[in-house]
Structure formats: structure tokens, C-alpha cells
Design a protein around this motif. Structure first.
Motif, mmCIF file in Angstrom:
data_model
loop_
_atom_site.group_PDB
_atom_site.id
_atom_site.type_symbol
_atom_site.label_atom_id
_atom_site.label_comp_id
_atom_site.label_asym_id
_atom_site.label_seq_id
_atom_site.Cartn_x
_atom_site.Cartn_y
_atom_site.Cartn_z
ATOM 1 N N GLN A 156 40.597 27.780 26.169
ATOM 2 C CA GLN A 156 41.460 27.263 25.109
ATOM 3 C C GLN A 156 41.917 28.382 24.182
ATOM 4 O O GLN A 156 43.045 28.360 23.677
ATOM 5 N N TRP A 157 41.069 29.374 23.969
ATOM 6 C CA TRP A 157 41.394 30.464 23.064
ATOM 7 C C TRP A 157 42.204 31.563 23.753
ATOM 8 O O TRP A 157 43.080 32.192 23.149
ATOM 9 N N GLU A 158 41.960 31.797 25.043
ATOM 10 C CA GLU A 158 42.545 32.971 25.695
ATOM 11 C C GLU A 158 43.830 32.690 26.477
ATOM 12 O O GLU A 158 44.550 33.630 26.807
ATOM 13 N N TYR A 159 44.122 31.430 26.804
ATOM 14 C CA TYR A 159 45.132 31.194 27.832
ATOM 15 C C TYR A 159 46.570 31.451 27.385
ATOM 16 O O TYR A 159 47.462 31.627 28.217
ATOM 17 N N VAL A 160 46.833 31.479 26.079
ATOM 18 C CA VAL A 160 48.181 31.819 25.606
ATOM 19 C C VAL A 160 48.246 33.326 25.384
ATOM 20 O O VAL A 160 47.389 33.887 24.706
ATOM 21 N N PRO A 161 49.214 34.068 25.955
ATOM 22 C CA PRO A 161 50.393 33.560 26.659
ATOM 23 C C PRO A 161 50.321 33.672 28.185
ATOM 24 O O PRO A 161 51.251 33.247 28.859
ATOM 25 N N LEU A 162 49.257 34.269 28.749
ATOM 26 C CA LEU A 162 49.288 34.590 30.181
ATOM 27 C C LEU A 162 48.391 33.702 31.040
ATOM 28 O O LEU A 162 48.272 33.936 32.232
ATOM 29 N N GLY A 163 47.754 32.701 30.475
ATOM 30 C CA GLY A 163 46.938 31.809 31.286
ATOM 31 C C GLY A 163 45.465 32.167 31.264
ATOM 32 O O GLY A 163 45.043 33.095 30.571
ATOM 33 N N PRO A 164 44.647 31.447 32.035
ATOM 34 C CA PRO A 164 43.197 31.663 32.001
ATOM 35 C C PRO A 164 42.819 33.026 32.557
ATOM 36 O O PRO A 164 43.454 33.555 33.463
ATOM 37 N N PHE A 165 41.757 33.583 32.012
ATOM 38 C CA PHE A 165 41.246 34.880 32.464
ATOM 39 C C PHE A 165 39.733 34.778 32.615
ATOM 40 O O PHE A 165 39.230 34.306 33.625
ATOM 41 N N ASN A 166 38.977 35.154 31.574
ATOM 42 C CA ASN A 166 37.520 35.089 31.673
ATOM 43 C C ASN A 166 36.991 33.666 31.820
ATOM 44 O O ASN A 166 35.873 33.463 32.282
ATOM 45 N N ALA A 167 37.791 32.681 31.443
ATOM 46 C CA ALA A 167 37.383 31.292 31.590
ATOM 47 C C ALA A 167 37.239 30.888 33.051
ATOM 48 O O ALA A 167 36.623 29.866 33.363
ATOM 49 N N LYS A 168 37.807 31.690 33.953
ATOM 50 C CA LYS A 168 37.782 31.370 35.381
ATOM 51 C C LYS A 168 37.152 32.447 36.241
ATOM 52 O O LYS A 168 36.792 32.183 37.391
ATOM 53 N N THR A 169 37.021 33.659 35.719
ATOM 54 C CA THR A 169 36.655 34.773 36.597
ATOM 55 C C THR A 169 35.203 34.791 37.022
ATOM 56 O O THR A 169 34.844 35.494 37.959
ATOM 57 N N PHE A 170 34.332 34.030 36.368
ATOM 58 C CA PHE A 170 32.892 34.192 36.587
ATOM 59 C C PHE A 170 32.403 33.606 37.897
ATOM 60 O O PHE A 170 31.417 34.084 38.467
ATOM 61 N N ALA A 171 33.047 32.568 38.442
ATOM 62 C CA ALA A 171 32.592 32.004 39.717
ATOM 63 C C ALA A 171 33.545 30.940 40.228
ATOM 64 O O ALA A 171 34.092 30.144 39.452
ATOM 65 N N THR A 172 33.738 30.929 41.531
ATOM 66 C CA THR A 172 34.352 29.834 42.267
ATOM 67 C C THR A 172 33.473 29.601 43.488
ATOM 68 O O THR A 172 33.199 30.546 44.235
ATOM 69 N N THR A 173 33.022 28.374 43.687
ATOM 70 C CA THR A 173 32.112 28.060 44.789
ATOM 71 C C THR A 173 32.879 27.351 45.905
ATOM 72 O O THR A 173 33.656 26.424 45.630
ATOM 73 N N ILE A 174 32.647 27.777 47.158
ATOM 74 C CA ILE A 174 33.244 27.080 48.297
ATOM 75 C C ILE A 174 32.155 26.642 49.270
ATOM 76 O O ILE A 174 31.053 27.208 49.304
ATOM 77 N N SER A 175 32.462 25.636 50.055
ATOM 78 C CA SER A 175 31.538 25.167 51.082
ATOM 79 C C SER A 175 31.490 26.175 52.235
ATOM 80 O O SER A 175 32.448 26.909 52.474
ATOM 81 N N PRO A 176 30.375 26.222 52.988
ATOM 82 C CA PRO A 176 30.215 27.263 54.012
ATOM 83 C C PRO A 176 30.934 26.993 55.323
ATOM 84 O O PRO A 176 31.120 27.910 56.117
ATOM 85 N N TRP A 177 31.332 25.745 55.579
ATOM 86 C CA TRP A 177 31.968 25.405 56.850
ATOM 87 C C TRP A 177 33.465 25.211 56.662
ATOM 88 O O TRP A 177 33.900 24.493 55.757
ATOM 89 N N VAL A 178 34.262 25.847 57.519
ATOM 90 C CA VAL A 178 35.711 25.733 57.472
ATOM 91 C C VAL A 178 36.140 24.706 58.519
ATOM 92 O O VAL A 178 35.934 24.913 59.721
ATOM 93 N N VAL A 179 36.725 23.606 58.063
ATOM 94 C CA VAL A 179 37.185 22.537 58.947
ATOM 95 C C VAL A 179 38.627 22.832 59.337
ATOM 96 O O VAL A 179 39.491 22.997 58.473
#
Length: 433
Positions: free
Chosen positions: A259-282
Motif C-alpha cells: 500500500q505504501w510502495e506501489y505508487v507510481p511503479l507498482g508492487p516491489f518488496n511486497a511481492k519479492t520475498f516468495a512465490t510458491t508453486i506446486s511441484p507437479w506440472v500438469v
């Protein structure tokens, strides 16, 4: 048999496997599925390519060494001994389909070649509960879209004007941003609560500290199977030919940092710390029987985003479970469906490349939060609790956002007649900052 007939055979709901656990109607990994991943085990610590079938993993490197699996003559014999799927994916769709068809025949209940060779079973089959699953692909690039109309409307209503919840560009193109691939992790990897700048409403300047509004985002992702050259866009009509398959995806989100960082270029540290995916690709081939119409689009998209006639979405049930720290069990807090997604995967890829942007094998494209039309089908805590105003009452306590020790698990599947094509689980437990 022609290639078309081969594929149709793999979709036959009546076909059963001699791997009995694969025949259960609620088993994610049926003979009709055969998703690809990367694993290791105590017997062999080397990472290698496998396919999930019932409660076991089929070791494709061992199967090929036993002379029971063939690849195109031009292919390297080492693609299944790699620590990622990239080398196999790079062989192209004919190779993916060939391997899937061969496995479908080899593990059918009436095929004796491997069924009646118990000595080979120990070399070729590994129990899933005795294996370690790894990130399935090396991910050169990651992009996250914002393609659920229900989600975008909810967020716009919450933070802007409910009467004008969607910005003018939202209905004209798939909104997205280029993320980072370095912190994409496989299911089961603990997620550390991020720290960053927080702007509190009663203070003039931000403070630094742990995120106070940690959230999940229920998403899917697709893996690029065939890249495009720089300056050569992928058309909407051919985009699915560039997609290897799909995974479940949780794009963890620090709402207060964002909420504090996203103006004007969008999310940064709010998203960079982790994205989790499942191990099997269907694979998309496994999902083909579950193809359904996408939502109607108004206004009609510009020409480069227009689909040919026919359905371009998939009927994938998506479920969100939350286990509060200290609770004995997880609770389902939301259930939605991939078919609600306004912008399709093909449209996302066409828009991503229309500028001439090139993609590479293994690139990951996130759908964005997938919310449905009802309050119990929202894909984030931001929506489920309406930014904390209506906390969830769970077995281990109430929750407005995720607290340390909580575990978030995504599940997804297509339900056939007596069988499933499922993704397994996409889970992460939150650790203190």
C-alpha cells in the motif's frame, strides 16, 4: 494409431492402471493425468525427472535406461537425469506427447511389460512419501497478471470507488507486471515474513518493521514450453502451442508494504520475498477434456487478443485451506474455479509478447488472484475479511491476515467420471520475520 487417436486414448475415463492407488476417484494422479516433476530420494540423492502416478513416482531416467521409454532420435539421452524439466521441455510438444502416450500404455492394467517385471519395480518406482520434490523448472523469468474480474472489482471497490471499481484499461487488456524469478520456491518451503516500510495512518513518516498484513493469493501459473524470438510476438491463436503445462501458485503478498510502495511503479518488496508453486506440472494435453467456455468479454478485445471460436478456459476446481498455528487440522476457507478467469492464458501470452518481448523455456506466468462471484470463492484474505473488517473464525482462532506459524495450502483438480486430473498441493508455512 494416429497421434490424435493416441491422445484420445489417454483421455479415456474407463482406462485403469496396474498401479492400484492411481484408480481411486479422488486421486490427483490418475492414469489420465501423468504430470511431470523433479525428485530425489534416500537411495539416490541426484535430482531427476519423474511422473506422478497414484502414490508413486515413475523414475523416467530409470525407465529409459531399462529400454521401456523412447525419445526422438535427435534428443539427448540425458534429459531425464537433469535437475529440472527444462531440457525435456525444450524437445517440444511432439516429445511431451510421445512420452505421455508411452506411459499411458505402459502403466495400463492390461500391459504386462513392466507390470510383470517386479525386479524392475524397485528401480523404476519410488513412493512419493519417500521422495523429496524439488522446483520442477529453472525459471528464467516470472510475470504476474491481474486477470480475475471479480478480484479486481473487489479490490477496486475496497480502495477506490465501488461505482468505478475497474480502471478504464482493465477491460481492454490483461494487466500484468514483470516480477522476479529468484524467489519462486516449491511447495513445502517455509516462507519468512518480510520486513519493509510501513506507513501507519497516524504517523507522518513510515516505520520499518515486519509486515502486519501478510496475505496469500490463490493463483495458477503456466510454464512456457516454446519461446519466441525477440521482436516476434506470439498470436492468440497459437499461444497454447507455446505452453507446456500448469501449476498451482501462491503469490504471497505483504498488503501493508504494498500500500505504501506501489505508487507510481507498482508492487516491489511486497511481492519479492516468495512465490510458491506446486511441484507437479500438469500438461495442457491432460487438461484438454476439461476445456470450457471463458467468460464473455465486453467490449470485444482488440484484434490481437481475439480468440478463434471455441472454449479457451478449463474447469479446474481450486480450494484454499488454512491451518492456524497450533490447530490440529486445516480448514477450507475458500473454493473457486479457474473458469472464472476473465483473461485467458492465450490472451495473457499474446499481450505479453505483442511488444516484441521474447519468452524462454521455463518462464512462469501467474494468473493473478482467482476469485469467484460469491463471498466464499474469494482468492485472498484481503477479500475474505474485507481488509480485516470481518475476520475469519477458525478452529485455532480468528484471522484477519496470516500470523506466524499459520500454514496455507492450495489444492486444485479437474473431476472426470471416476478419475481426477489434479495438481497435488501447494503449501507454505509462515515463519517469523
Amino acid at each position: 494409431m494416429s497421434r490424435v487417436n493416441d491422445l484420445q486414448m489417454t483421455w479415456d475415463a474407463s482406462r485403469k492402471s496396474w498401479i492400484e492407488s492411481a484408480n481411486q476417484p479422488d486421486c490427483d494422479f490418475s492414469l489420465q493425468n501423468l504430470p511431470f516433476g523433479v525428485f530425489s530420494d534416500a537411495r539416490d540423492s541426484a535430482r531427476r525427472v519423474g511422473v506422478a502416478l497414484g502414490e508413486v513416482i515413475v523414475d523416467l531416467a530409470a525407465l529409459q535406461a531399462a529400454g521401456l521409454l523412447n525419445l526422438p532420435q535427435a534428443a539427448s539421452g540425458e534429459v531425464f537425469s537433469q535437475g529440472s524439466l527444462n531440457a525435456f521441455i525444450a524437445l517440444g510438444r511432439d516429445a511431451w506427447r510421445s512420452v505421455r502416450v508411452q506411459l499411458s500404455v505402459l502403466f495400463a492394467h492390461d500391459t504386462p511389460a513392466l507390470r510383470d517385471a517386479p525386479v524392475l519395480h524397485e528401480r523404476v518406482l519410488v513412493r512419493q512419501d519417500q521422495a523429496t520434490l524439488h522446483l520442477p523448472v529453472e525459471i528464467p523469468g516470472y510475470t504476474d497478471f491481474y486477470s480475475s474480474k471479480e478480484h479486481a472489482t473487489n479490490v477496486g471497490s475496497m480502495f477506490r470507488d465501488p461505482a468505478n471499481a475497474l480502471l478504464p484499461n482493465w477491460s481492454e487488456m490483461p494487466i500484468g507486471y514483470n516480477g522476479r524469478a529468484s524467489s519462486v520456491v516449491v511447495s513445502g518451503t517455509p516462507v519468512r515474513r518480510p520486513q519493509g516500510q510501513l506507513k501507519l495512518p497516524d504517523q507522518a513518516r513510515p516505520v520499518f518493521g515486519p509486515c502486519r498484513k501478510l496475505d496469500f493469493e490463490l493463483e495458477t501459473g503456466f510454464i512456457i514450453g516454446r519461446g519466441n524470438a525477440l521482436g516476434e510476438p506470439v498470436s492468440c491463436a497459437t499461444a497454447e502451442d507455446h505452453i507446456f503445462g500448469m501449476v498451482l501458485l501462491n503469490d504471497w503478498s505483504a498488503r501493508d508494504i504494498q500500500q505504501w510502495e506501489y505508487v507510481p511503479l507498482g508492487p516491489f518488496n511486497a511481492k519479492t520475498f516468495a512465490t510458491t508453486i506446486s511441484p507437479w506440472v500438469v500438461t495442457l494435453d491432460a487438461l484438454e477434456p476439461f476445456r470450457v467456455a471463458q467468460p464473455p468479454q465486453t467490449p470485444e478485445p482488440l484484434a490481437y487478443l481475439r480468440h478463434d471460436a471455441g472454449p479457451h478456459a478449463f474447469n479446474i476446481v481450486l480450494e484454499l485451506q488454512m491451518q492456524v498455528a497450533g490447530a490440529a487440522y486445516a480448514e477450507v476457507i475458500a473454493r473457486t474455479n479457474f473458469r472464472h478467469l476473465y483473461w485467458t492464458m492465450a490472451q495473457q501470452l499474446a499481450h505479453h509478447t505483442v511488444s516484441g518481448c521474447n519468452t524462454r523455456v521455463g518462464d512462469l506466468m501467474g494468473s493473478g488472484t482467482i476469485s469467484g462471484p460469491t463471498a466464499d470463492s474469494f482468492g485472498s484474505l484481503l477479500e475474505l475479511t474485507w481488509n480485516g473488517k470481518t475476520p475469519l473464525a477458525l478452529a485455532g482462532g480468528t484471522r484477519s491476515f496470516i500470523e506466524d506459524g499459520d500454514t496455507i495450502t492450495l489444492a486444485g483438480w479437474c473431476q472426470g467420471a471416476g478419475y481426477r486430473v489434479g495438481f497435488g498441493l501447494c503449501a507454505g508455512r509462515v515463519m517469523p520475520a
